[in-house]
Design a protein around this motif. Structure first.
Motif, PDB file in Angstrom:
ATOM      1  N   TYR A  11       0.801  -1.288  -0.096  1.00 38.11           N
ATOM      2  CA  TYR A  11       0.154   0.037   0.046  1.00 38.11           C
ATOM      3  C   TYR A  11       0.729   1.237  -0.040  1.00 38.11           C
ATOM      4  O   TYR A  11       1.903   1.160   0.364  1.00 38.11           O
ATOM      5  CB  TYR A  11      -1.017   0.002   1.147  1.00 38.11           C
ATOM      6  N   PRO A  12       0.419   2.407  -0.372  1.00 42.59           N
ATOM      7  CA  PRO A  12      -0.891   2.388  -1.128  1.00 42.59           C
ATOM      8  C   PRO A  12      -0.816   1.664  -2.638  1.00 42.59           C
ATOM      9  O   PRO A  12       0.006   1.439  -2.973  1.00 42.59           O
ATOM     10  CB  PRO A  12      -1.197   3.775  -1.549  1.00 42.59           C
ATOM     11  N   ASN A  32       5.374   3.770  -2.210  1.00 43.46           N
ATOM     12  CA  ASN A  32       5.521   5.251  -2.179  1.00 43.46           C
ATOM     13  C   ASN A  32       6.249   5.760  -3.629  1.00 43.46           C
ATOM     14  O   ASN A  32       7.225   5.207  -3.892  1.00 43.46           O
ATOM     15  CB  ASN A  32       6.395   5.914  -1.288  1.00 43.46           C
ATOM     16  N   SER A  52      -5.697   2.730   0.267  1.00 48.86           N
ATOM     17  CA  SER A  52      -4.993   2.515   1.263  1.00 48.86           C
ATOM     18  C   SER A  52      -5.679   2.080   2.374  1.00 48.86           C
ATOM     19  O   SER A  52      -6.670   2.503   2.494  1.00 48.86           O
ATOM     20  CB  SER A  52      -3.862   3.698   1.593  1.00 48.86           C
ATOM     21  N   ALA A  57      -2.600   8.164   4.210  1.00 54.38           N
ATOM     22  CA  ALA A  57      -2.267   7.957   2.811  1.00 54.38           C
ATOM     23  C   ALA A  57      -2.529   9.256   2.099  1.00 54.38           C
ATOM     24  O   ALA A  57      -3.663  10.193   2.472  1.00 54.38           O
ATOM     25  CB  ALA A  57      -2.795   6.773   2.227  1.00 54.38           C
ATOM     26  N   ASN A  99       1.910   6.131   1.401  1.00 53.80           N
ATOM     27  CA  ASN A  99       1.186   5.792   2.535  1.00 53.80           C
ATOM     28  C   ASN A  99       1.544   6.575   3.709  1.00 53.80           C
ATOM     29  O   ASN A  99       0.853   6.727   4.730  1.00 53.80           O
ATOM     30  CB  ASN A  99       1.474   4.260   2.689  1.00 53.80           C
TER      31      ASN A  99
END
Length: 123
Positions: A11-12, A32, A52, A57, A99
């Motif tokens: 995530y995200p 990221n 996310s 996020a 995130n």
């Protein structure tokens, strides 16, 4: 022999689409990252989904390439069926997906230097 740990960021999750309304070709990016020119991905990103599990996020959309111009900050999960004219009548030309909770001063620093923080992938 010492094995190295590999950390996978799930995530995200940013899913981008080549057409409006989440249609056409798509790509999924995790972790990221920054996309410095949305026109280089799928011949242009026309819609996107940002997901996310973290409330921190952050999705930042910019009106110019290389994280320049005006920007709009979004927190949490978002869906944009059409990126045209989204930011004060301007199209989205670059973006940051993370995130982490990016603060306005951090975003302004990225805008002025064009450099992402350590640990971000550049696309």
């Amino acid at each position: 022999m010492i094995s190295k740990a590999f950390v996978s960021q799930t995530y995200p999750r940013l899913t981008v689409f080549g057409e409006e309304n989440f249609r056409g070709a798509s790509r999924v990016y995790t972790g990221n990252l920054g996309i410095r020119d949305t026109d280089t991905v799928l011949d242009g990103i026309e819609s996107l989904r940002f997901f996310s599990t973290s409330s921190d996020a952050t999705l930042v959309l910019f009106t110019r390439t290389r994280f320049r111009g005006n920007f709009q900050v979004f927190r949490g999960n978002r869906r944009f069926a059409n990126l045209d004219d989204l930011i004060r009548g301007n199209d989205v030309e670059s973006l940051i997906s993370t995130n982490q909770r990016l603060m306005l001063q951090q975003i302004r620093n990225i805008r002025s230097t064009g450099k992402l923080p350590s640990g971000y992938r550049l696309i």
